[in-house]
Design an enzyme around this catalytic site. Sequence first.
Site, PDB file in Angstrom:
ATOM      1  N   CYS A  91       0.828  -1.208   0.000  1.00  7.23           N
ATOM      2  CA  CYS A  91       0.000   0.000   0.000  1.00  7.23           C
ATOM      3  C   CYS A  91       0.857   1.251   0.000  1.00  7.23           C
ATOM      4  O   CYS A  91       1.714   1.439   0.868  1.00  7.23           O
ATOM      5  CB  CYS A  91      -0.922   0.001   1.214  1.00  7.23           C
ATOM      6  SG  CYS A  91      -1.943   1.489   1.304  1.00  7.23           S
ATOM      7  N   ARG A 124      -0.129   4.599   3.165  1.00  7.48           N
ATOM      8  CA  ARG A 124      -0.110   4.306   4.600  1.00  7.48           C
ATOM      9  C   ARG A 124       0.097   5.531   5.494  1.00  7.48           C
ATOM     10  O   ARG A 124       0.058   5.419   6.711  1.00  7.48           O
ATOM     11  CB  ARG A 124       0.958   3.255   4.892  1.00  7.48           C
ATOM     12  CG  ARG A 124       0.519   1.857   4.538  1.00  7.48           C
ATOM     13  CD  ARG A 124       1.639   0.863   4.730  1.00  7.48           C
ATOM     14  NE  ARG A 124       2.495   0.777   3.571  1.00  7.48           N
ATOM     15  CZ  ARG A 124       3.679   0.160   3.567  1.00  7.48           C
ATOM     16  NH1 ARG A 124       4.139  -0.384   4.675  1.00  7.48           N
ATOM     17  NH2 ARG A 124       4.398   0.105   2.460  1.00  7.48           N
ATOM     18  N   TRP A 157      -9.361   5.416  -0.528  1.00  2.00           N
ATOM     19  CA  TRP A 157      -9.877   6.065  -1.734  1.00  2.00           C
ATOM     20  C   TRP A 157      -8.930   5.744  -2.876  1.00  2.00           C
ATOM     21  O   TRP A 157      -7.825   5.248  -2.692  1.00  2.00           O
ATOM     22  CB  TRP A 157     -10.018   7.582  -1.534  1.00  2.00           C
ATOM     23  CG  TRP A 157      -8.778   8.267  -1.056  1.00  2.00           C
ATOM     24  CD1 TRP A 157      -7.763   8.782  -1.808  1.00  2.00           C
ATOM     25  CD2 TRP A 157      -8.413   8.496   0.306  1.00  2.00           C
ATOM     26  NE1 TRP A 157      -6.793   9.319  -1.005  1.00  2.00           N
ATOM     27  CE2 TRP A 157      -7.169   9.173   0.295  1.00  2.00           C
ATOM     28  CE3 TRP A 157      -9.026   8.216   1.532  1.00  2.00           C
ATOM     29  CZ2 TRP A 157      -6.519   9.545   1.466  1.00  2.00           C
ATOM     30  CZ3 TRP A 157      -8.367   8.609   2.700  1.00  2.00           C
ATOM     31  CH2 TRP A 157      -7.141   9.270   2.658  1.00  2.00           C
ATOM     32  N   GLU A 163      -5.013   3.468 -10.640  1.00  4.02           N
ATOM     33  CA  GLU A 163      -5.649   2.167 -10.454  1.00  4.02           C
ATOM     34  C   GLU A 163      -6.817   1.996 -11.408  1.00  4.02           C
ATOM     35  O   GLU A 163      -7.081   0.903 -11.908  1.00  4.02           O
ATOM     36  CB  GLU A 163      -6.126   2.012  -9.003  1.00  4.02           C
ATOM     37  CG  GLU A 163      -6.834   0.701  -8.713  1.00  4.02           C
ATOM     38  CD  GLU A 163      -5.918  -0.501  -8.786  1.00  4.02           C
ATOM     39  OE1 GLU A 163      -6.430  -1.631  -8.860  1.00  4.02           O
ATOM     40  OE2 GLU A 163      -4.682  -0.319  -8.750  1.00  4.02           O
TER      41      GLU A 163
END
Length: 405
Positions: free
Chosen positions: A80, A83, A263, A268
């Site tokens: 991720c 973070r 979000w 992506e």
Amino acid sequence: MVTPGYLDQPPAHGAATAGVDVSEAEEFLCLLHHEHPGLGAVHRRLEAVRREIAESGTYVHTATELAFGARVAWRNASRCIGRLYWHSLLVRDLRQVHTPAGIFAELVRHLEISVGDCAEPGLEPGMRRIRPVISVFAPTPPGSRPPARLWNEQLIRYAGYRHHDGTVTGDPRYERFTEAVSGLGWRGKGDRFDVLPLVVELDDGRAHLFDLPEHAVVEVPIVHPEYPWFAELGLRWHAVPAISNMRLTVGGVDYPLAPFNGWYMGTEIGARNLADSDRYNQLPAVAARLGLNMAHENTLWRDRALVELNRAVLWSFERLGLRITDHHTESRRFLEHVAREERAGRPTPADWTWIVPPMSGAATPVFHRTYHEADLRPAFYLDRDARELSTRGNTGCPVPRQRTG
């Protein structure tokens, strides 16, 4: 995607077959009390947990322990990039919700909570806050099947319908999943963006299907700031990426149903979901509308179409006031997170192949450095059977299914 990532190859974990690992429980409790000294000395809690594990094979987290564990699992998520926000995760304790209808109602509520109208520091005026939320349901008892889990990879995903000529309407990634839920009685409209039903499976093996209400699925029509024809492509995407098939493990206790969301990072959607050749494959359509020469790769038509598709995604979210982030901004924020963790004396495990964005990677600061990976717990894991369920359903199970709602 600004949401927790996971480890692809989870280690053997004994909670489902034996009892909770006492050492893992102790390590977690010591971490909590070390980072929150206001909770007092840890030894009394350790003694109580040891007794509980000795008697039942497991123990029950307090609300404080559960919230801390979920947030640290995000902090430890090596895949991720988002973070920096781990401490802001809203943790919903739903361990007492057991019925399929009750679980579904809370999943709908999760989506409602994740998209609000509240202002938040750092957001442009009028932007709608998409807040990070996790909903944690009952843990898996020692020696038992998960009390409840979702087949779905995310709370919101689109169906894929394969035709006799081999073409697919919708998302090819979920073609097999669409076939599985259709076999259970679900009927979609056959459109490119049909929202798939949620499938809640209990420990008796029965699958319960639920259609999400329209108000819970906030979608964004994809248009372009300069090209009016972009709207004619008929693209859209949902605003909340809520991962729902990963196992949360906290202090040796497994929570098989713990959907969470952050979000979107624009790439992506614009560089993967809508662009990948095995997904919506929109680069040729965008390039054709732009009048690009697609006869040779050295014209870089894919790259030029990719940039415009990603511009459209970011602009479309922003014009509706829905929170989204770009890959350059999020890369800088990730390095800010790394620096903060270093000052706190904590390592930051990271998977370079996931941290570096899927477009313009070398133009971002996260590209030009190395990272170390580690299995730090609490953590999220994607188990092999959960991965299979999210793509194919559970068609081999002999237990009868039933459609609900």
